[in-house]
Design a protein around this motif. Structure first.
Motif, mmCIF file in Angstrom:
data_model
loop_
_atom_site.group_PDB
_atom_site.id
_atom_site.type_symbol
_atom_site.label_atom_id
_atom_site.label_comp_id
_atom_site.label_asym_id
_atom_site.label_seq_id
_atom_site.Cartn_x
_atom_site.Cartn_y
_atom_site.Cartn_z
ATOM 1 N N GLY A 349 28.077 1.664 9.215
ATOM 2 C CA GLY A 349 28.477 0.348 9.713
ATOM 3 C C GLY A 349 29.644 0.344 10.665
ATOM 4 O O GLY A 349 30.251 -0.700 10.902
ATOM 5 N N ALA A 350 29.974 1.475 11.250
ATOM 6 C CA ALA A 350 31.125 1.533 12.173
ATOM 7 C C ALA A 350 30.836 0.725 13.435
ATOM 8 O O ALA A 350 29.693 0.643 13.884
ATOM 9 C CB ALA A 350 31.424 2.981 12.559
ATOM 10 N N THR A 351 31.904 0.142 13.975
ATOM 11 C CA THR A 351 31.844 -0.367 15.344
ATOM 12 C C THR A 351 32.156 0.806 16.268
ATOM 13 O O THR A 351 33.196 1.449 16.105
ATOM 14 C CB THR A 351 32.898 -1.478 15.545
ATOM 15 N N VAL A 352 31.233 1.116 17.181
ATOM 16 C CA VAL A 352 31.482 2.221 18.122
ATOM 17 C C VAL A 352 32.211 1.647 19.330
ATOM 18 O O VAL A 352 31.610 1.008 20.189
ATOM 19 C CB VAL A 352 30.165 2.902 18.547
ATOM 20 N N VAL A 353 33.521 1.874 19.371
ATOM 21 C CA VAL A 353 34.348 1.329 20.462
ATOM 22 C C VAL A 353 34.010 2.041 21.764
ATOM 23 O O VAL A 353 33.927 1.447 22.841
ATOM 24 C CB VAL A 353 35.840 1.507 20.134
ATOM 25 N N THR A 354 33.802 3.356 21.676
ATOM 26 C CA THR A 354 33.356 4.129 22.845
ATOM 27 C C THR A 354 32.733 5.432 22.351
ATOM 28 O O THR A 354 33.017 5.894 21.232
ATOM 29 C CB THR A 354 34.531 4.449 23.811
ATOM 30 N N GLY A 355 31.860 6.004 23.147
ATOM 31 C CA GLY A 355 31.290 7.320 22.841
ATOM 32 C C GLY A 355 30.159 7.256 21.839
ATOM 33 O O GLY A 355 29.363 6.336 21.845
ATOM 34 N N GLY A 356 30.082 8.289 20.984
ATOM 35 C CA GLY A 356 29.070 8.334 19.932
ATOM 36 C C GLY A 356 27.867 9.183 20.258
ATOM 37 O O GLY A 356 26.909 9.263 19.482
ATOM 38 N N GLY A 357 27.890 9.840 21.428
ATOM 39 C CA GLY A 357 26.701 10.638 21.767
ATOM 40 C C GLY A 357 27.038 11.776 22.713
ATOM 41 O O GLY A 357 28.150 12.283 22.703
ATOM 42 N N ILE A 358 26.051 12.130 23.528
ATOM 43 C CA ILE A 358 26.198 13.252 24.471
ATOM 44 C C ILE A 358 26.386 12.681 25.880
ATOM 45 O O ILE A 358 25.618 11.814 26.296
ATOM 46 C CB ILE A 358 24.949 14.158 24.428
ATOM 47 N N PRO A 359 27.386 13.131 26.612
ATOM 48 C CA PRO A 359 27.595 12.593 27.969
ATOM 49 C C PRO A 359 26.525 13.090 28.944
ATOM 50 O O PRO A 359 25.921 14.142 28.719
ATOM 51 C CB PRO A 359 28.958 13.153 28.350
ATOM 52 N N ASP A 360 26.291 12.299 29.988
ATOM 53 C CA ASP A 360 25.376 12.780 31.038
ATOM 54 C C ASP A 360 26.057 13.907 31.797
ATOM 55 O O ASP A 360 27.165 13.734 32.310
ATOM 56 C CB ASP A 360 25.059 11.630 32.023
ATOM 57 N N MET A 361 25.412 15.068 31.835
ATOM 58 C CA MET A 361 25.980 16.214 32.543
ATOM 59 C C MET A 361 24.998 16.643 33.626
ATOM 60 O O MET A 361 23.788 16.400 33.519
ATOM 61 C CB MET A 361 26.244 17.368 31.577
ATOM 62 N N PRO A 362 25.484 17.295 34.657
ATOM 63 C CA PRO A 362 24.585 17.818 35.706
ATOM 64 C C PRO A 362 23.540 18.770 35.089
ATOM 65 O O PRO A 362 23.793 19.383 34.051
ATOM 66 C CB PRO A 362 25.524 18.579 36.630
ATOM 67 N N ASP A 363 22.399 18.869 35.729
ATOM 68 C CA ASP A 363 21.290 19.654 35.164
ATOM 69 C C ASP A 363 21.703 21.059 34.727
ATOM 70 O O ASP A 363 21.292 21.538 33.672
ATOM 71 C CB ASP A 363 20.148 19.756 36.198
ATOM 72 N N HIS A 364 22.530 21.723 35.509
ATOM 73 C CA HIS A 364 22.871 23.126 35.184
ATOM 74 C C HIS A 364 23.789 23.240 33.967
ATOM 75 O O HIS A 364 24.056 24.324 33.473
ATOM 76 C CB HIS A 364 23.511 23.810 36.405
ATOM 77 N N LEU A 365 24.264 22.059 33.483
ATOM 78 C CA LEU A 365 25.131 22.068 32.294
ATOM 79 C C LEU A 365 24.469 21.374 31.108
ATOM 80 O O LEU A 365 25.052 21.275 30.024
ATOM 81 C CB LEU A 365 26.458 21.370 32.613
ATOM 82 N N LYS A 366 23.240 20.889 31.299
ATOM 83 C CA LYS A 366 22.619 20.057 30.259
ATOM 84 C C LYS A 366 22.484 20.767 28.922
ATOM 85 O O LYS A 366 22.463 20.154 27.870
ATOM 86 C CB LYS A 366 21.250 19.583 30.733
ATOM 87 N N ASP A 367 22.387 22.099 28.933
ATOM 88 C CA ASP A 367 22.213 22.832 27.664
ATOM 89 C C ASP A 367 23.547 23.132 26.972
ATOM 90 O O ASP A 367 23.579 23.781 25.938
ATOM 91 C CB ASP A 367 21.464 24.154 27.924
ATOM 92 N N GLY A 368 24.634 22.662 27.571
ATOM 93 C CA GLY A 368 25.955 22.912 26.986
ATOM 94 C C GLY A 368 26.194 22.110 25.719
ATOM 95 O O GLY A 368 25.402 21.242 25.351
ATOM 96 N N CYS A 369 27.314 22.392 25.074
ATOM 97 C CA CYS A 369 27.614 21.804 23.738
ATOM 98 C C CYS A 369 28.497 20.570 23.888
ATOM 99 O O CYS A 369 29.530 20.444 23.236
ATOM 100 C CB CYS A 369 28.286 22.850 22.857
ATOM 101 N N TRP A 370 28.048 19.651 24.730
ATOM 102 C CA TRP A 370 28.866 18.507 25.109
ATOM 103 C C TRP A 370 28.784 17.362 24.101
ATOM 104 O O TRP A 370 27.761 17.189 23.433
ATOM 105 C CB TRP A 370 28.437 17.986 26.481
ATOM 106 N N VAL A 371 29.881 16.618 24.009
ATOM 107 C CA VAL A 371 29.895 15.404 23.178
ATOM 108 C C VAL A 371 30.901 14.430 23.780
ATOM 109 O O VAL A 371 31.871 14.846 24.430
ATOM 110 C CB VAL A 371 30.257 15.764 21.717
ATOM 111 N N GLN A 372 30.610 13.141 23.601
ATOM 112 C CA GLN A 372 31.512 12.132 24.177
ATOM 113 C C GLN A 372 32.754 11.940 23.309
ATOM 114 O O GLN A 372 32.644 11.979 22.073
ATOM 115 C CB GLN A 372 30.780 10.783 24.268
ATOM 116 N N PRO A 373 33.918 11.713 23.912
ATOM 117 C CA PRO A 373 35.073 11.284 23.092
ATOM 118 C C PRO A 373 34.706 9.950 22.449
ATOM 119 O O PRO A 373 34.195 9.058 23.117
ATOM 120 C CB PRO A 373 36.203 11.145 24.100
ATOM 121 N N THR A 374 34.940 9.855 21.151
ATOM 122 C CA THR A 374 34.389 8.738 20.380
ATOM 123 C C THR A 374 35.452 8.055 19.533
ATOM 124 O O THR A 374 36.302 8.727 18.937
ATOM 125 C CB THR A 374 33.262 9.255 19.472
ATOM 126 N N ILE A 375 35.408 6.723 19.528
ATOM 127 C CA ILE A 375 36.348 5.935 18.721
ATOM 128 C C ILE A 375 35.561 4.949 17.887
ATOM 129 O O ILE A 375 34.651 4.285 18.403
ATOM 130 C CB ILE A 375 37.345 5.164 19.622
#
Ligand code: NAD
Ligand code: 6OH
Length: 485
Positions: A349-375
């Protein structure tokens, strides 16, 4: 960039017939192969460390050891760019971060403990004896012997030298087991050890995993005299059990679920800058980092809005881009763990103020271990993302009304590593810091480090303190000598 990463035993690089992959988290590409140390290699490393104690290293004077440690500092700095490239390849962290924190501390940790052993004094007592004469009592410190050093992947060089520095300064020898995720800088340090003339066998590196691999072979080895570990609490408990065999001393630096406490009278901009750093630096992969933020109600909405803006302003990118503020998580496994907590927060039941998923990255980085800063906001104190260590770029912000309330909430956690308190009322800062059940309390700052201070965690965040003279307790055997005059 080294393609084959070998063990470093008795001053030589040692290969094996078992290899595991070394990946770059920005694109999850395989960038090397690591030679996994088996029991034979760990036995050889421990034997080399034992022999070195009886060889030239064990016969050196304190000043000779200090000179060598200072030469280490200079040579690490001479090869700064190589250490920087290796650390960023293993972790994906921004060069701007590693060049200001990881690599400089990789060198200064040796300097800090060279200075400490040079300047530390012992005890001396003149004792009246029953026969009317006197005796003198004084302390004498000896190395504990072979120290097993088990390291994590988040600040690989910094956290390894934070242990190897005092160990060597106190005359011990070490066998280091770096994290399987980040083998490069510990391996490179072997070249530096040879270059400056640290005798062979003093510094050894064995690569591998935990259970039924180099980690377990090292922690259960009967000729290892002491074990120092930095990593997850569950792992620390396993290592503590291993240390019990042979009654060996342990030093444990473990997990955290650190709280930041922001009072309405805080310097608002400083509190925002410091809390953004403590939540999102190193992609949230700092044991001292903040995952719970408590804000006094009058400034709660303004604080959440400013944190949202700051998080969304972070540039997520590759290490070599000077504009990058945040890199990826260290591995796909860790990315999946952090993303699972982002799902759990929403399910709870959290309110997601920002983030919560994977950021859009350029194709050559799409397989990286990226995550959005989340509050997040709006969760009860019983929620899993408020109780459990996530070790990612995320935090929950909650309002509070009284000092008693926030102390109750902030202390209601199995961990007790660090806290950051933001207020301009010094009396309150002192009062609240004293009541926080942690090992490290920052006021109007975060991760401000004086290496002479006591460092370590309370509760399930650790056992023991290292830093300055506190490291003597673990890395030396203290003897009292009494001479009847
Ligand atoms: N308190 C601190 O100073 C501090 C500093 C950095 C990281 N940490 C903690 O470390 C964790 C992240 O690091 P991690 O994922 O590498 O931790 P981890 O516990 O998974 O692994 C740490 C090290 O222990 C080894 N290991 C794992 N199982 C083992 C076993 N059974 N026997 C011997 N060795 C074993 C691993 O191979 C690795 O080298 C987080 O919980 C973080 O809070 C704490
Ligand atoms: O991720 C944890 C960071 C630990 C930092 C230190 O041990 C230090 O600054 O000495």
């Amino acid at each position: 960039m080294q393609k084959e990463i070998l063990n470093f035993i008795n001053g030589e690089y040692v290969s094996t017939d078992r290899w595991f992959e070394n990946r770059n988290p920005i694109n999850n590409a395989v960038i090397g192969q690591v030679a996994e140390a088996g029991k034979a290699e760990v036995d050889a490393a421990v034997a080399a460390a034992q022999a070195a104690l009886k060889g030239p290293w064990g016969k050196m004077t304190l000043n000779q050891r200090v000179d060598l440690l200072e030469a280490l500092v200079a040579e690490i700095n001479n090869r700064f760019d190589e250490f920087l490239e290796a650390e960023c390849a293993d972790t994906g962290k921004p060069r701007s971060l590693a060049s200001h924190i990881d690599i400089p501390r990789g060198a200064s940790n040796f300097k800090a403990f060279a200075d400490m052993v040079k300047n530390v004094s012992g005890e001396f007592f003149e004792t009246a004896t029953p026969d009317g004469s006197t005796a003198i009592n004084y302390t004498y410190r000896s190395p504990v012997g072979v120290v097993g050093v088990i390291c994590p992947w988040n600040l690989p060089l910094l956290l390894m030298t934070w242990k190897v520095g005092p160990a060597l300064a106190c005359g011990n020898t070490v066998v280091v087991k770096p994290s399987e995720e980040t083998p490069r800088t510990a391996t490179l340090l072997g070249e530096v050890m040879n270059k400056v003339g640290i005798p062979k066998g003093v510094y050894n590196v064995v690569h591998g995993f935990g259970p039924n691999s180099a980690g377990e072979f090292l922690t259960t080895h009967p000729d290892v005299n002491a074990l120092t570990f930095t990593g997850e609490t569950r792992t620390g408990e396993i290592i503590m059990k291993a240390a019990a065999n042979g009654s060996r001393p342990i030093s444990l630096e473990m997990g955290g679920k650190n709280a930041a406490i922001v009072f309405a009278d805080a310097d608002f901009d400083a509190a925002i800058e410091g809390t953004l750093r403590s939540c999102f630096a190193n992609c949230g992969q700092v044991c001292l980092g903040t995952e719970r933020v408590y804000v006094e109600r009058p400034i709660f909405d303004k604080f959440v809005a400013a944190m949202k803006a700051g998080a969304e302003n972070l540039k997520i990118g590759v290490p070599e881009d000077p504009a990058t503020n945040m890199g990826p998580l260290v591995s796909k496994e860790h990315q999946n763990k952090v993303l699972s907590y982002m799902r759990i927060a929403v399910e709870d039941g959290a309110t997601v103020v920002t983030g919560g998923g994977i950021p859009d990255m350029p194709d050559h980085l799409k397989d990286g271990c990226w995550v959005q800063p989340t509050i997040w906001t709006g969760l009860p104190e019983t929620a899993r993302v408020i109780k459990e260590e996530i070790f990612g770029p995320c935090c929950h912000i909650a309002p509070f009304d009284t000092e008693e309330e926030v102390l109750e909430k902030a202390n209601d956690n199995v961990y007790g590593l660090a806290t950051a308190i933001w207020t301009t009322n010094v009396s309150r800062a002192n009062r609240v810091a004293q009541q926080m059940e942690v090992g490290i309390a920052w006021v109007n700052s975060w991760f401000l480090r004086d290496l002479r201070t006591a460092f370590g965690g309370a509760k399930q965040s650790g056992i023991g303190r290292e830093g300055g003279v506190h490291s003597l307790e673990f890395y030396t055997e203290l003897k009292n000598i009494c001479i009847k005059l």
